[in-house]
Design a protein around this motif. Structure first.
Motif, PDB file in Angstrom:
ATOM      1  N   THR A   5      48.886   9.552  70.587  1.00  0.00           N
ATOM      2  CA  THR A   5      48.456  10.507  69.400  1.00  0.00           C
ATOM      3  C   THR A   5      47.088   9.862  69.072  1.00  0.00           C
ATOM      4  O   THR A   5      46.799   8.529  68.929  1.00  0.00           O
ATOM      5  CB  THR A   5      48.908  10.498  68.356  1.00  0.00           C
ATOM      6  N   HIS A   7      43.384  10.472  66.504  1.00  0.00           N
ATOM      7  CA  HIS A   7      42.720  10.847  65.538  1.00  0.00           C
ATOM      8  C   HIS A   7      41.276  10.640  65.526  1.00  0.00           C
ATOM      9  O   HIS A   7      40.840   9.425  65.599  1.00  0.00           O
ATOM     10  CB  HIS A   7      43.357  10.340  64.164  1.00  0.00           C
ATOM     11  N   MET A  41      51.568  21.552  69.115  1.00  0.00           N
ATOM     12  CA  MET A  41      50.554  20.567  68.246  1.00  0.00           C
ATOM     13  C   MET A  41      49.612  19.688  68.991  1.00  0.00           C
ATOM     14  O   MET A  41      49.276  18.452  68.524  1.00  0.00           O
ATOM     15  CB  MET A  41      51.632  19.635  67.235  1.00  0.00           C
ATOM     16  N   SER A  44      45.211  19.845  66.615  1.00  0.00           N
ATOM     17  CA  SER A  44      45.602  20.169  64.953  1.00  0.00           C
ATOM     18  C   SER A  44      44.307  19.465  64.438  1.00  0.00           C
ATOM     19  O   SER A  44      43.741  18.617  64.771  1.00  0.00           O
ATOM     20  CB  SER A  44      46.599  19.626  64.585  1.00  0.00           C
ATOM     21  N   ASN A  46      43.737  18.472  60.381  1.00  0.00           N
ATOM     22  CA  ASN A  46      44.102  18.111  58.984  1.00  0.00           C
ATOM     23  C   ASN A  46      45.684  18.403  59.001  1.00  0.00           C
ATOM     24  O   ASN A  46      46.080  19.277  58.008  1.00  0.00           O
ATOM     25  CB  ASN A  46      43.398  18.961  57.910  1.00  0.00           C
ATOM     26  N   GLY A  47      46.444  18.261  60.260  1.00  0.00           N
ATOM     27  CA  GLY A  47      47.699  18.648  60.266  1.00  0.00           C
ATOM     28  C   GLY A  47      48.217  19.828  60.505  1.00  0.00           C
ATOM     29  O   GLY A  47      49.360  20.145  60.599  1.00  0.00           O
ATOM     30  N   LYS A  48      47.233  20.811  60.763  1.00  0.00           N
ATOM     31  CA  LYS A  48      47.703  22.312  61.186  1.00  0.00           C
ATOM     32  C   LYS A  48      47.130  22.639  62.631  1.00  0.00           C
ATOM     33  O   LYS A  48      46.131  22.198  62.932  1.00  0.00           O
ATOM     34  CB  LYS A  48      47.005  23.250  60.113  1.00  0.00           C
ATOM     35  N   GLU A  60      36.688  16.668  58.061  1.00  0.00           N
ATOM     36  CA  GLU A  60      37.899  16.986  58.731  1.00  0.00           C
ATOM     37  C   GLU A  60      38.357  15.756  59.654  1.00  0.00           C
ATOM     38  O   GLU A  60      37.666  15.161  60.068  1.00  0.00           O
ATOM     39  CB  GLU A  60      37.828  18.327  59.411  1.00  0.00           C
ATOM     40  N   THR A  63      43.211  15.909  65.517  1.00  0.00           N
ATOM     41  CA  THR A  63      44.392  15.113  66.012  1.00  0.00           C
ATOM     42  C   THR A  63      44.435  15.573  67.423  1.00  0.00           C
ATOM     43  O   THR A  63      44.813  16.798  67.609  1.00  0.00           O
ATOM     44  CB  THR A  63      45.445  14.922  65.006  1.00  0.00           C
ATOM     45  N   ARG A  65      47.365  15.289  70.782  1.00  0.00           N
ATOM     46  CA  ARG A  65      48.766  14.689  71.065  1.00  0.00           C
ATOM     47  C   ARG A  65      48.723  14.700  72.418  1.00  0.00           C
ATOM     48  O   ARG A  65      48.754  15.980  73.135  1.00  0.00           O
ATOM     49  CB  ARG A  65      49.844  15.283  70.348  1.00  0.00           C
TER      50      ARG A  65
END
Length: 298
Positions: A5, A7, A41, A44, A46-48, A60, A63, A65
Motif C-alpha cells: 500500500t 500513500h 479499494m 482511494s 482520503n479513505g474513499k 488530499e 492511496t 493498494r
C-alpha cells in the motif's frame, strides 16, 4: 491479496491532475492502472474509493493498494544456495553463480534461480512471482535484479527500456587489448541454429559494445576488459568480441577452448539504477568469481 500500500500526498503543483495522470507521472503503466481499477479499494482518496479520472486537490492523499500477481505456480520450490546482495520490500539483487539458469527451460526444471527463489519466499510465507529485470546466460556470473511486486517491475522495466539501468560487465578475452574501443556490428540468428548468433550485415539488428582494458595476464595471454552495452542483443558480448579476434575462452558456442577455464568468463560486475519507490540511487558491485580471478594471478 494486497502486496503493498502506498500513500501519495497531493501538492499544489499536482492539483488538477486526474489520479491516472498522477500515477503515470510516477511510472505506473496503463496495464497496472487498469489492474488497480479492478482491485477493491485499489484507488482511494482520503479513505474513499476513487476513479482513475478523479481530479485531485491539494492536501488530499491518494492511496494505492497493489494486488499481488498470481504466484508462479509452475516453478517448483527447490532449496538452492542464493547469494543475496541486497533485499528490501520492493526488490532483490542476487550475485548469480556460473552454471545456474535464471528460468526453468527444457532440461532445467529444478536447478534455476527461479526454483531457489520460490523456495526462499515459501519459507518466508510470502507468495512468489518471478520478475527478473535483467537477464544473464546460464554460465555468466554476477548481478541480477528482481522486482518483488508489480509496480517495481513496471518502473524497473521502463528503466531497462530507456537504458537508465547502468550495467558494467567484466570479461576475459584471448589476446592483448591495449586501448578502449567500440564494436558496432549487427547481430542475427545463425541460419540453422536456434541459439547461436553471428555478425550479419544484411539481416542483423544494430548492436553496439564499448570496451576498455583493465589488465593483462601474459601467462595465459588473456585480457580482462570492462564492457558497456548500448544495445542488448542475445550473446552480444560473446559474438562481438569473437568478431574482432578476441573471443572468450571456454565458450561452448563461439570458442570451445577449455585449456584454462570450463565456461565463458563473463561477469556482471556492477549495477546502478534508481530505486523504483524511494527514488534513491542504488549501486552494487560483485567481485570476480574465483575461476576468473585465478587466471589473473601471476
Amino acid at each position: 491479496m494486497i502486496k503493498k500500500t502506498l500513500h501519495y500526498p497531493i501538492s499544489n503543483e499536482q492539483a488538477g491532475l486526474t489520479a491516472e495522470q498522477f500515477l503515470k507521472a510516477k511510472g505506473y503503466s496503463h496495464r497496472l492502472i487498469v489492474c488497480l481499477k479492478h482491485t477493491p479499494m485499489g484507488l482511494s482518496v482520503n479513505g474513499k474509493p476513487a476513479y482513475a479520472n478523479r481530479r485531485l486537490s491539494p492536501g488530499e492523499a491518494l492511496t494505492v493498494r497493489l494486488p499481488e500477481d498470481e504466484p508462479s505456480g509452475s516453478i517448483v520450490p527447490v532449496q538452492l544456495p542464493l547469494n543475496i546482495v541486497y533485499e528490501d520490500e520492493d526488490l532483490l539483487v542476487i550475485n548469480k553463480e556460473a552454471g545456474v539458469p535464471v528460468h526453468p527451460s527444457q532440461g532445467h526444471y529444478t536447478n534455476t534461480l527461479a526454483n531457489g527463489l520460490a523456495w526462499y519466499f515459501r519459507e518466508k510465507g510470502q507468495p512468489f512471482t518471478c520478475r527478473a529485470v535483467n537477464r544473464l546466460d546460464r554460465d555468466t556470473t554476477g548481478l541480477l535484479l528482481f522486482a518483488k511486486h508489480m509496480l517495481s517491475a513496471c518502473i524497473l522495466s521502463s528503466q531497462m527500456l530507456n537504458r537508465s539501468i547502468h550495467r558494467e560487465y567484466r570479461a576475459l578475452v584471448q589476446g592483448k587489448i591495449q586501448k578502449p574501443g567500440t564494436i558496432t556490428a549487427p547481430i542475427a540468428r545463425k541460419e540453422g541454429s536456434t541459439i547461436e548468433r553471428q555478425v550479419d550485415y544484411e539481416k542483423g539488428e544494430a548492436a553496439c559494445t564499448h570496451y576498455s582494458p583493465v589488465c593483462y595476464s601474459p601467462r595465459y595471454d588473456l585480457s580482462l576488459i570492462s564492457l558497456w552495452l548500448k544495445t542488448g542483443r542475445t550473446h552480444q558480448i560473446r559474438v562481438h568480441l569473437r568478431s574482432v579476434g578476441h573471443p572468450l575462452p571456454g565458450d561452448f558456442l563461439y570458442n570451445p577452448d577449455y585449456r584454462c577455464i570450463a565456461r565463458q568468463p563473463l561477469h556482471s560486475f556492477s549495477l546502478a539504477f534508481t530505486h523504483p519507490i524511494t527514488g534513491e540511487t542504488m549501486k552494487f558491485k560483485a567481485e570476480l568469481p574465483e575461476d576468473m580471478a585465478s587466471l589473473l594471478q601471476l
